[in-house]
Design a protein around this motif. Sequence first.
Motif, short mmCIF file in Angstrom:
data_model
loop_
_atom_site.label_atom_id
_atom_site.label_comp_id
_atom_site.label_asym_id
_atom_site.label_seq_id
_atom_site.Cartn_x
_atom_site.Cartn_y
_atom_site.Cartn_z
N LEU A 240 -1.26 35.55 15.50
CA LEU A 240 -2.33 34.66 15.98
C LEU A 240 -2.40 34.69 17.50
O LEU A 240 -3.49 34.77 18.09
CB LEU A 240 -2.07 33.23 15.50
N ARG A 241 -1.26 34.62 18.15
CA ARG A 241 -1.23 34.65 19.61
C ARG A 241 -1.85 35.96 20.13
O ARG A 241 -2.66 35.94 21.06
CB ARG A 241 0.21 34.51 20.13
N GLU A 242 -1.48 37.06 19.53
CA GLU A 242 -2.00 38.35 19.99
C GLU A 242 -3.51 38.47 19.73
O GLU A 242 -4.25 39.01 20.56
CB GLU A 242 -1.24 39.48 19.31
N ALA A 243 -3.97 37.95 18.59
CA ALA A 243 -5.40 37.99 18.28
C ALA A 243 -6.21 37.15 19.27
O ALA A 243 -7.38 37.44 19.54
CB ALA A 243 -5.64 37.50 16.86
N LEU A 244 -5.59 36.12 19.82
CA LEU A 244 -6.25 35.27 20.82
C LEU A 244 -6.11 35.81 22.24
O LEU A 244 -6.62 35.22 23.18
CB LEU A 244 -5.67 33.85 20.76
N GLY A 245 -5.41 36.93 22.39
CA GLY A 245 -5.28 37.57 23.69
C GLY A 245 -4.10 37.09 24.50
O GLY A 245 -3.97 37.45 25.68
N MET A 303 -2.25 26.39 12.41
CA MET A 303 -2.12 27.84 12.29
C MET A 303 -3.09 28.40 11.26
O MET A 303 -3.77 29.41 11.51
CB MET A 303 -0.68 28.21 11.92
N VAL A 304 -3.16 27.76 10.11
CA VAL A 304 -4.04 28.25 9.04
C VAL A 304 -5.49 28.21 9.49
O VAL A 304 -6.27 29.15 9.25
CB VAL A 304 -3.82 27.44 7.75
N SER A 305 -5.89 27.13 10.15
CA SER A 305 -7.30 27.02 10.59
C SER A 305 -7.63 28.06 11.65
O SER A 305 -8.73 28.64 11.63
CB SER A 305 -7.59 25.61 11.10
N LEU A 306 -6.69 28.32 12.56
CA LEU A 306 -6.92 29.37 13.54
C LEU A 306 -7.05 30.73 12.86
O LEU A 306 -7.90 31.55 13.23
CB LEU A 306 -5.78 29.40 14.56
N GLY A 307 -6.20 30.97 11.84
CA GLY A 307 -6.29 32.22 11.11
C GLY A 307 -7.63 32.39 10.42
O GLY A 307 -8.25 33.46 10.46
N ARG A 308 -8.11 31.33 9.78
CA ARG A 308 -9.42 31.40 9.12
C ARG A 308 -10.53 31.64 10.13
O ARG A 308 -11.46 32.42 9.87
CB ARG A 308 -9.66 30.11 8.34
N TRP A 309 -10.45 31.00 11.26
CA TRP A 309 -11.47 31.14 12.31
C TRP A 309 -11.48 32.56 12.87
O TRP A 309 -12.54 33.12 13.15
CB TRP A 309 -11.17 30.11 13.40
N LEU A 310 -10.30 33.14 13.00
CA LEU A 310 -10.18 34.50 13.54
C LEU A 310 -10.35 35.58 12.47
O LEU A 310 -10.47 36.77 12.81
CB LEU A 310 -8.79 34.68 14.18
N THR A 338 -6.77 20.59 12.35
CA THR A 338 -7.47 21.85 12.21
C THR A 338 -8.61 21.94 13.22
O THR A 338 -9.03 20.94 13.82
CB THR A 338 -8.06 21.98 10.80
N LEU A 339 -9.14 23.15 13.39
CA LEU A 339 -10.32 23.29 14.25
C LEU A 339 -11.48 22.47 13.71
O LEU A 339 -12.26 21.91 14.47
CB LEU A 339 -10.70 24.76 14.37
N GLU A 340 -11.57 22.39 12.37
CA GLU A 340 -12.64 21.59 11.77
C GLU A 340 -12.48 20.11 12.11
O GLU A 340 -13.45 19.45 12.51
CB GLU A 340 -12.64 21.77 10.24
N SER A 341 -11.27 19.58 11.97
CA SER A 341 -11.06 18.15 12.23
C SER A 341 -11.26 17.81 13.69
O SER A 341 -11.61 16.68 14.03
CB SER A 341 -9.66 17.73 11.77
#
Length: 360
Positions: A240-245, A303-310, A338-341
Amino acid sequence: MRVTVVGGGHGCYAAAAEMAEKGHNVRLWRRDKQALESLSDAGAITLVDHRGRREVPLERITASLAEAVDDAELVIIPLPATTHQSLSVELAPLWQSGQVVYLPPGTFGSYLFMKTMREAGNEANVSFAETGTLPYLARKHGDREVVVSAYATRLPTGVFPSRNSDRALAVLRKAYPSIEPVEDALSGALMNAGPIIHPPLILMNAGPLEYFPSWDIHNEGTQPAIRRVTDALDAERIALREALGYVAPHFPLADHYSAGGDEWMYGNAAHEKLTDSGDWREKIELEQHRYMLEDTRLGLSLMVSLGRWLGLATPVAEGLMVLGSAVTGRDFYAEGRTLESMGLNSLDLAGFSGLLREGI
């Protein structure tokens, strides 16, 4: 420096004692009036660590948040993320421009605190920072005594908004010289070790935790099968960290268990210090312990919400979160951080980056 510590937990007492010993003017706030009375009568915290046992006087001990926070340069909130929602509402009108607020760790609580402040109509320029762990392996022994088994030697820390990083980190280093800057507050949130280490330990030790009167998940509860799950979960965090740069060092949790190699947040051989202390042999009530309601519910849902978003799969995080929901009879994703909440799921990556940089 004028430092306020908010809360009466293990890390709160450790932070208040350390800051006072470093020569800062320390105020401590806690809600429990009975426990506060015992501390106020003594005017000091009893600190026990590698240097021995001693009394550490505090400048002020108060049950008034307004009194505690007023004119503080640094406010440290070493409380579980489960306290953030209600506490952010109470603190929202009290923040003052120039203040630095430290959440060790934060589970992206930095965003929540600023969002709540803005919703209360407070436009103060406040810097909220978070890191990957409590600066202490600590346990309270009574109403005013805390035992610190280890102090953090590296604290990867991000600031929200990140445009305030230089000034905020300069203030924070007066309290914690071991701070190491990371890109922003979300990067700091994704250094949080709690959601990586604790969910596998409590869920895969659920039987003995419910059967025995006390159980040390960090000692006999840390077995090779569980460590393999922890490593797989940590690999998802790093992905996740690497996907976010975000760039290395990512502070892989494996270093915590290693006697050599790269130094982790508490230094080498920190796991042995923790287990040798005996302070983590305890009764963990699975349905209400913070390892479940904070690290599994809030930390893994983030973590799960970031994964779904990415568009990045996080099967171990999601599986453990679902198991936690089954054990407690609750929906951890629906209740999660979550990002949604937080109302952030509609942002694209560029918009999210701008938010992290500029704030609300």
